[in-house]
Write a protein that holds these residues in place. Structure first.
Motif, mmCIF file in Angstrom:
data_model
loop_
_atom_site.group_PDB
_atom_site.id
_atom_site.type_symbol
_atom_site.label_atom_id
_atom_site.label_comp_id
_atom_site.label_asym_id
_atom_site.label_seq_id
_atom_site.Cartn_x
_atom_site.Cartn_y
_atom_site.Cartn_z
ATOM 1 N N ASP A 140 0.819 -1.213 0.000
ATOM 2 C CA ASP A 140 0.000 0.000 0.000
ATOM 3 C C ASP A 140 0.853 1.263 0.000
ATOM 4 O OD1 ASP A 140 1.040 -0.397 2.494
ATOM 5 O OD2 ASP A 140 -0.770 0.173 3.598
ATOM 6 N N LYS A 141 2.072 1.167 -0.493
ATOM 7 C CA LYS A 141 2.968 2.320 -0.548
ATOM 8 C C LYS A 141 3.431 2.556 -1.983
ATOM 9 C CE LYS A 141 4.938 2.010 4.137
ATOM 10 N NZ LYS A 141 4.224 0.790 4.567
ATOM 11 N N LEU A 142 3.724 3.818 -2.275
ATOM 12 C CA LEU A 142 4.323 4.211 -3.544
ATOM 13 C C LEU A 142 5.709 4.764 -3.257
ATOM 14 C CD1 LEU A 142 4.275 4.905 -6.597
ATOM 15 C CD2 LEU A 142 3.243 7.109 -5.958
ATOM 16 N N LEU A 143 6.711 4.256 -3.978
ATOM 17 C CA LEU A 143 8.092 4.680 -3.798
ATOM 18 C C LEU A 143 8.584 5.358 -5.064
ATOM 19 C CD1 LEU A 143 9.603 1.449 -2.152
ATOM 20 C CD2 LEU A 143 8.427 3.359 -1.035
ATOM 21 N N ALA A 144 9.258 6.495 -4.883
ATOM 22 C CA ALA A 144 9.942 7.187 -5.974
ATOM 23 C C ALA A 144 11.430 7.159 -5.657
ATOM 24 C CB ALA A 144 9.441 8.621 -6.116
ATOM 25 N N LEU A 158 11.600 8.668 -1.873
ATOM 26 C CA LEU A 158 10.407 9.334 -1.361
ATOM 27 C C LEU A 158 9.263 8.326 -1.352
ATOM 28 C CD1 LEU A 158 10.608 12.697 -3.367
ATOM 29 C CD2 LEU A 158 11.788 12.061 -1.261
ATOM 30 N N ARG A 159 8.404 8.413 -0.345
ATOM 31 C CA ARG A 159 7.344 7.414 -0.252
ATOM 32 C C ARG A 159 6.025 8.043 0.178
ATOM 33 N NH1 ARG A 159 8.578 3.790 5.201
ATOM 34 N NH2 ARG A 159 8.947 5.531 6.626
ATOM 35 N N TRP A 160 4.953 7.438 -0.344
ATOM 36 C CA TRP A 160 3.584 7.822 -0.030
ATOM 37 C C TRP A 160 2.825 6.594 0.463
ATOM 38 C CZ3 TRP A 160 6.331 9.507 -4.144
ATOM 39 C CH2 TRP A 160 6.365 10.878 -4.434
ATOM 40 N N ALA A 161 1.786 6.837 1.232
ATOM 41 C CA ALA A 161 0.818 5.801 1.603
ATOM 42 C C ALA A 161 -0.412 5.985 0.726
ATOM 43 C CB ALA A 161 0.448 5.898 3.081
ATOM 44 N N LEU A 162 -0.858 4.905 0.087
ATOM 45 C CA LEU A 162 -2.001 4.949 -0.826
ATOM 46 C C LEU A 162 -3.215 4.334 -0.156
ATOM 47 C CD1 LEU A 162 -0.239 3.810 -4.132
ATOM 48 C CD2 LEU A 162 -0.586 6.145 -3.285
ATOM 49 N N SER A 163 -4.362 4.962 -0.339
ATOM 50 C CA SER A 163 -5.613 4.463 0.225
ATOM 51 C C SER A 163 -6.463 3.853 -0.878
ATOM 52 C CB SER A 163 -6.380 5.594 0.925
ATOM 53 O OG SER A 163 -6.690 6.626 0.003
ATOM 54 N N THR A 164 -7.471 3.106 -0.477
ATOM 55 C CA THR A 164 -8.320 2.429 -1.455
ATOM 56 C C THR A 164 -9.245 3.384 -2.192
ATOM 57 O OG1 THR A 164 -9.917 1.973 0.310
ATOM 58 C CG2 THR A 164 -8.267 0.276 -0.159
ATOM 59 N N LEU A 171 4.640 10.477 3.126
ATOM 60 C CA LEU A 171 5.194 10.055 4.409
ATOM 61 C C LEU A 171 6.506 10.759 4.705
ATOM 62 C CD1 LEU A 171 4.417 6.219 4.224
ATOM 63 C CD2 LEU A 171 3.090 8.024 5.355
ATOM 64 N N ASP A 172 7.551 10.439 3.948
ATOM 65 C CA ASP A 172 8.857 11.037 4.202
ATOM 66 C C ASP A 172 9.782 10.690 3.049
ATOM 67 O OD1 ASP A 172 9.755 8.347 4.668
ATOM 68 O OD2 ASP A 172 9.029 8.512 6.731
ATOM 69 N N ALA A 173 11.055 11.016 3.214
ATOM 70 C CA ALA A 173 12.086 10.701 2.218
ATOM 71 C C ALA A 173 13.036 9.637 2.741
ATOM 72 C CB ALA A 173 12.853 11.969 1.849
ATOM 73 N N ARG A 174 12.519 8.736 3.549
ATOM 74 C CA ARG A 174 13.343 7.677 4.126
ATOM 75 C C ARG A 174 12.742 6.307 3.787
ATOM 76 N NH1 ARG A 174 12.876 11.548 8.134
ATOM 77 N NH2 ARG A 174 11.245 10.337 9.175
ATOM 78 N N GLY A 175 12.501 6.092 2.517
ATOM 79 C CA GLY A 175 11.888 4.836 2.093
ATOM 80 C C GLY A 175 12.876 3.779 1.652
ATOM 81 N N GLU A 176 14.158 3.956 2.003
ATOM 82 C CA GLU A 176 15.151 2.966 1.573
ATOM 83 C C GLU A 176 14.862 1.578 2.142
ATOM 84 O OE1 GLU A 176 16.912 6.971 1.182
ATOM 85 O OE2 GLU A 176 15.836 5.902 2.769
#
Length: 549
Positions: A140-144, A158-164, A171-176
């Motif tokens: 449920d996350k999107l990573l760039a 960079l990461r986002w949380a995606l909803s239905t 979220l933040d820039a710590r998606g490693e």
């Protein structure tokens, strides 16, 4: 008489013919059931539906695409040039299903979030040469993923949380820690040890007592017999260093269903050689592609790797003209009915993808799709960003494919049918039909060996246990053997011969003793001639040689 089986040649031929007839009947019943399944539930193949293009305001290098609800997020890299700062529009753009440009707030919380805008500006302020490398959906996350340096490990995610409901939350820039690929192999290699060495005139390494490998004598040899008196085998290829001992080579193996994968590195060689030994057909094929990534096919039907596959029934294929360098396994997407599985491989540095779609019933892979990115929508539409060139351009071609990989929510919204097929369910039907067709193909497409027959018997038991409905008449009675008509009595069988008289008793004459002389060839031909002309006697005995009775 065969000492190994206790069967004479005639008995074996009869049993083999009966098995072949039963396999044909099983294949026909399974195919008929599959036609009913397709009519009831439908079946979608990977089909090209159109080719379109995305147009950008400036020349850019396309990097990736991803689907967010019904919106397409397009990621690219624009040379900033003398511009003082890089804007969000220099790396991302939103498009609808018709590829029309949408405003940045079309997906709330994605590109219009103030926190994202601050992190994006800081990224390009501190890393002037940063460039987008990949867009990924992980659960449920999107990573760039942005590359910030010359090394492949220099990244910022960079990461986002995606909803239905189609919304996003930055979220933040710590998606490693989320940007992790699964293991390239879903099995473990077992290294050969000194205990596996079998010494002799032609020593070899025993792989579980089923196959034997050696690199002495100037060749890499694979043998199926534990015989050190001969160096001949079922597969041979030369090695670079002919003077080497058995312990000089590095050998490892892995078992995947009926396949034994071999990884061999002869003495003074840097590259590993990868071989696949089929325990059913007793054949060996070299497939070096399994070294960089290899995954099991469903139900242990074989293996798949970047650029090819190998099936347990013996078929293997390597696709020509496809760049497979540095491809690693990224993920697998299974269709809701379980009939198809999409294997996605990704080259991180080049940003290149390879999509391989496998069908369990047909046991084949559809057209391989090499691309710079792909987007999978809920209705199964697969949009592919073509990998034609890496040069900056304002026109970027896309392909639209119809695929069976719909989302679970989309599949659940389909109307529920009635009847025996709906009672069992599409997924269970696919599994049972696939097992039946695999059993039928094993009889006709593989070399008869004791191992093949043992595997065939085990497959029949497993199919009957896992698919209890195979014997139901409403579902084609695939588990029931076909009824065979009794063979005609043999007039020369022992039961039809006159009994030998007992001592002291006169022989009894049979009322219709069998003839000891068969009809002549001319008489046989006469029976197939046209009726005699009028005026002839037309006696059935005319033209025959008198039989001695």
């Amino acid at each position: 008489m065969d000492a190994g089986t206790g069967l004479d040649a005639g008995t074996y031929e009869v049993l083999r013919d009966r098995l072949a007839a039963q396999s044909r009947m099983l294949a026909e019943r399974a195919a008929a059931l599959n036609e009913r399944r397709v009519a009831a539930f439908g079946s979608t193949e990977l089909t090209l539906t159109g080719t379109e293009s995305i147009r950008t305001e400036h020349s850019c290098v396309p990097r990736d695409i991803v689907a967010i609800g019904g919106v397409l997020l397009f990621g690219y890299h624009v040379n900033p040039g003398p511009k003082p700062r890089t804007a969000v529009g220099d790396a991302f753009a939103l498009h609808d299903r018709g590829l029309n440009r949408l405003p940045e707030d079309a997906v709330p919380g994605l590109l219009d979030d103030p926190a994202f805008e601050r992190e994006f500006a800081a990224l390009f302020r501190y890393y002037r040469g940063a460039r987008l490398r990949q867009l990924r959906r992980v659960e449920d996350k999107l990573l760039a993923v942005f590359q910030t340096g010359e090394k492949a490990a220099d990244i910022r995610v960079l990461r986002w949380a995606l909803s239905t409901d189609g919304r996003a939350e930055f979220l933040d820039a710590r998606g490693e820690r989320d940007h992790v690929f699964p293991p390239s192999h879903d099995f473990t290699w077992t290294e050969a040890t000194r205990e596996d060495h079998v010494l002799g005139r032609h020593p070899h390494i025993s792989i579980g007592g089923e196959v034997f490998v050696e690199t002495v004598g100037g060749t890499l040899t694979v043998k199926t017999e534990d015989d050190t008196e001969t160096g001949a085998g079922v597969y041979e290829e030369p090695v670079d260093e002919p003077l080497q001992s058995l312990a000089d080579a590095d050998v490892a193996h892995a078992r995947v269903g009926a396949l034994i994968l071999l990884r061999v590195r002869p003495y003074k060689e840097d590259a590993w050689r990868h071989l696949v030994f089929n325990t059913l057909t007793k054949t060996v094929v070299r497939l070096d592609g399994i070294g960089q990534a290899c995954r099991r096919l469903p139900e242990d039907q074989g293996i798949i790797f970047p650029g090819g596959y190998c099936l347990a029934m013996g078929a293997s294929k390597v696709f020509d003209g496809i760049d497979t360098a540095d491809l690693a396994f990224e993920r697998a997407v299974r269709s809701p009915n379980g009939e198809d599985v999409l294997f996605a491989f990704h080259a991180r540095a080049a940003g290149r993808n390879l999509l391989l779609s496998y069908n369990m019933i047909r046991k084949e892979i559809a057209t391989p799709l090499s691309c710079h990115g792909y987007a999978l929508f809920d209705d199964g539409t697969l949009t592919v960003l073509r990998a034609d060139a890496d040069e900056p351009s304002r026109v970027h071609p896309l392909q639209s494919w119809q695929s069976p990989y719909v989302s679970d929510t989309h599949a659940a919204a389909a109307p529920v049918g009635e009847g025996p097929l709906a009672r069992v369910g599409n997924a269970d039907l696919v599994r049972g039909i696939s097992d039946c067709l695999s059993i039928a193909r094993a009889v006709t497409d593989t070399t008869p060996t004791s191992a093949m027959y043992e595997t065939l018997a085990a497959s029949c038991v497993r199919a009957a246990d896992s698919s209890h409905w195979l014997g139901e008449s409403e579902l084609g009675t695939c588990a029931r053997p076909s009824k065979r008509s009794a063979p005609p009595p043999n007039r020369f069988s022992p039961s039809s011969r006159p009994s030998r008289p007992s001592p002291g008793r006169p022989p009894t004459r049979s009322p219709n003793p069998p003839c000891t002389s068969p009809p002549s060839s001319a008489a046989s031909a006469a029976r197939h001639r046209a009726p005699p002309p009028s005026g002839s006697s037309g006696s059935p005995s005319s033209g025959r040689r008198r039989a001695v009775c």
